[in-house]
Design a protein around this motif. Structure first.
Motif, PDB file in Angstrom:
ATOM      1  N   UNK A 208      -2.444  -3.377 -13.445  1.00 37.60           N
ATOM      2  CA  UNK A 208      -3.883  -3.599 -13.249  1.00 37.60           C
ATOM      3  C   UNK A 208      -4.234  -3.806 -11.778  1.00 37.60           C
ATOM      4  N   UNK A 209      -3.212  -3.969 -10.927  1.00 37.12           N
ATOM      5  CA  UNK A 209      -3.460  -4.224  -9.507  1.00 37.12           C
ATOM      6  C   UNK A 209      -3.081  -3.037  -8.620  1.00 37.12           C
ATOM      7  N   UNK A 210      -3.011  -1.846  -9.203  1.00 36.79           N
ATOM      8  CA  UNK A 210      -2.717  -0.659  -8.413  1.00 36.79           C
ATOM      9  C   UNK A 210      -3.934  -0.317  -7.554  1.00 36.79           C
ATOM     10  N   UNK A 211      -3.700   0.025  -6.311  1.00 36.82           N
ATOM     11  CA  UNK A 211      -4.782   0.397  -5.401  1.00 36.82           C
ATOM     12  C   UNK A 211      -5.429   1.704  -5.837  1.00 36.82           C
ATOM     13  N   UNK A 212      -6.673   1.901  -5.425  1.00 38.95           N
ATOM     14  CA  UNK A 212      -7.346   3.164  -5.698  1.00 38.95           C
ATOM     15  C   UNK A 212      -6.756   4.286  -4.861  1.00 38.95           C
ATOM     16  N   UNK A 213      -6.329   3.961  -3.650  1.00 40.52           N
ATOM     17  CA  UNK A 213      -5.734   4.954  -2.759  1.00 40.52           C
ATOM     18  C   UNK A 213      -4.929   4.232  -1.686  1.00 40.52           C
ATOM     19  N   UNK A 214      -3.999   4.952  -1.070  1.00 42.02           N
ATOM     20  CA  UNK A 214      -3.182   4.377  -0.011  1.00 42.02           C
ATOM     21  C   UNK A 214      -2.843   5.462   1.014  1.00 42.02           C
ATOM     22  N   UNK A 215      -2.667   5.041   2.252  1.00 43.35           N
ATOM     23  CA  UNK A 215      -2.305   5.966   3.321  1.00 43.35           C
ATOM     24  C   UNK A 215      -0.910   6.531   3.067  1.00 43.35           C
ATOM     25  N   UNK A 216      -0.718   7.842   3.172  1.00 47.37           N
ATOM     26  CA  UNK A 216       0.597   8.429   2.863  1.00 47.37           C
ATOM     27  C   UNK A 216       1.701   7.935   3.781  1.00 47.37           C
ATOM     28  N   UNK A 217       1.365   7.628   5.055  1.00 48.69           N
ATOM     29  CA  UNK A 217       2.425   7.192   5.970  1.00 48.69           C
ATOM     30  C   UNK A 217       3.038   5.864   5.536  1.00 48.69           C
ATOM     31  N   UNK A 218       2.247   4.994   4.904  1.00 46.61           N
ATOM     32  CA  UNK A 218       2.780   3.716   4.429  1.00 46.61           C
ATOM     33  C   UNK A 218       3.696   3.924   3.222  1.00 46.61           C
ATOM     34  N   UNK A 219       3.308   4.831   2.336  1.00 49.80           N
ATOM     35  CA  UNK A 219       4.163   5.127   1.189  1.00 49.80           C
ATOM     36  C   UNK A 219       5.457   5.794   1.639  1.00 49.80           C
ATOM     37  N   UNK A 220       5.376   6.675   2.627  1.00 49.24           N
ATOM     38  CA  UNK A 220       6.583   7.322   3.138  1.00 49.24           C
ATOM     39  C   UNK A 220       7.500   6.304   3.805  1.00 49.24           C
ATOM     40  N   UNK A 221       6.933   5.340   4.516  1.00 47.50           N
ATOM     41  CA  UNK A 221       7.759   4.310   5.136  1.00 47.50           C
ATOM     42  C   UNK A 221       8.541   3.543   4.069  1.00 47.50           C
ATOM     43  N   UNK A 222       7.849   3.127   3.014  1.00 49.26           N
ATOM     44  CA  UNK A 222       8.536   2.404   1.941  1.00 49.26           C
ATOM     45  C   UNK A 222       9.575   3.272   1.252  1.00 49.26           C
ATOM     46  N   UNK A 223       9.235   4.535   1.004  1.00 45.66           N
ATOM     47  CA  UNK A 223      10.175   5.422   0.332  1.00 45.66           C
ATOM     48  C   UNK A 223      11.424   5.656   1.185  1.00 45.66           C
ATOM     49  N   UNK A 224      11.239   5.848   2.496  1.00 47.67           N
ATOM     50  CA  UNK A 224      12.393   6.060   3.377  1.00 47.67           C
ATOM     51  C   UNK A 224      13.329   4.853   3.357  1.00 47.67           C
ATOM     52  N   UNK A 225      12.762   3.667   3.436  1.00 44.38           N
ATOM     53  CA  UNK A 225      13.578   2.454   3.444  1.00 44.38           C
ATOM     54  C   UNK A 225      14.280   2.244   2.111  1.00 44.38           C
ATOM     55  N   UNK A 226      13.626   2.607   1.032  1.00 39.75           N
ATOM     56  CA  UNK A 226      14.231   2.474  -0.285  1.00 39.75           C
ATOM     57  C   UNK A 226      15.341   3.507  -0.494  1.00 39.75           C
TER      58      UNK A 226
END
Length: 319
Positions: A208-226
């Motif tokens: 229920x707390x998912x954002x409506x949208x997010x900057x792709x560079x932030x998602x890529x940063x998290x994905x790279x680290x993961x």
């Protein structure tokens, strides 16, 4: 007529020729890359990042936002140069190591046309094009190309130990941000967060707390680290606002609490001209080994490249 000519680089040839990079810069990126907020990465910046990460034979290197293969070809040339300088000519050791690096560089790119260009660039550089795959790096891991899943996957012994990339930026364009709820659901940065009384931040894990949208560079940063193997290291281009904007405070805090920031290079505003004047920086990050806490007191490099500065050739490995 062309039988006496070769477009592919031989092992003993100079390795600083990037024909496909030049071709891509002139004929491809204007129409294709602007649509997705991605821009050609200056090859001087690419080579600097690779030198500072200093990959070795045996490292598995990945660019999850691969574009035309600039980082992949640069890593391949860097590793080949190392081998040619440290092994005897025509030795079995040299041949074995050259074979290893052809199967140790990987790329994931969502645009099929760019994957073809990347494969061609790697072929001209000296083969190794089998690791250039099409896919959405922000999707579930199991949905990626089977080649990547089998050879360069999170949580396995063959996970990437080097990740170097320039992910797409959203800038001020809302339509360039990620709004797919299925994708956002799988990211910490895809959820709301709140600031606690002690000044720290807590990310929600509720649907229920998912954002409506997010900057792709932030998602890529998290994905790279993961995605990165514990003990591995990353070089990633980010908007400079990530360093100082109040809206990115929670993401900066999370990064510093869980990873080591080894270096920051702030780039001049014209680095990505004529495409965009967005101020950018490069973050060099290392991932702690399993169950190891981040040391809260360590040194790191901060380099500010101004208009009159040339990218220093002497800069080498940070790690």
């Amino acid at each position: 007529m062309l039988k006496n000519w070769s477009l592919a680089a031989r092992n003993e040839d100079a390795d600083d020729w990037d024909l496909m990079g030049e071709t891509y810069e002139q004929f491809t990126h204007i129409n294709l890359k602007r649509q997705q907020g991605q821009f050609f990465t200056n090859r001087l910046v690419v080579d600097m990042m690779v030198r500072m990460l200093d990959p070795n034979v045996g490292d598995r290197a990945l660019d999850p936002a691969g574009g035309s293969g600039g980082f992949a070809t640069s890593i391949f040339r860097y590793l080949r140069r190392k081998i040619l300088q440290t092994t005897e000519a025509h030795s079995t050791t040299r041949e074995r190591q050259l074979t290893v690096i052809k199967e140790s560089v990987y790329l994931v790119e969502i645009a099929p046309r760019l994957v073809k260009i990347a494969k061609c660039a790697m072929l001209l550089t000296g083969e190794g094009q089998s690791g250039m795959t099409r896919g959405n790096s922000l999707d579930l891991y199991e949905h990626l190309d089977p080649w990547i899943v089998a050879r360069c996957m999170k949580g396995k012994s063959n996970a990437p130990s080097i990740i170097v990339t320039n992910p797409p930026f959203s800038g001020q364009k809302i339509d360039s941000q990620i709004s797919d709820q299925i994708i956002l659901k799988n990211f910490k940065f895809g959820h709301c967060c709140k600031k606690l009384d002690d000044g720290s931040f807590e990310f929600s894990n509720k649907d229920t707390d998912i954002l409506l949208r997010q900057a792709p560079e932030l998602l890529f940063l998290e994905r790279c680290l993961d995605w990165l193997k514990p003990g591995g290291r990353i070089g990633i281009v980010m908007p400079k606002g990530f360093l100082d904007n109040i809206g990115c405070e929670a993401y900066r805090m999370w990064l510093l609490e869980n990873y080591e920031l080894n270096g920051v290079v702030t780039l001049h505003k014209d680095t990505f001209q004529p495409d965009t004047g967005v101020r950018t920086c490069i973050l060099f990050i290392s991932k702690p080994k399993d169950n190891k806490k981040v040391n809260s007191d360590y040194k790191f490099l901060w380099l500010n490249l101004k208009e009159s500065d040339r990218i220093p050739k002497g800069i080498q490995c940070l790690f």
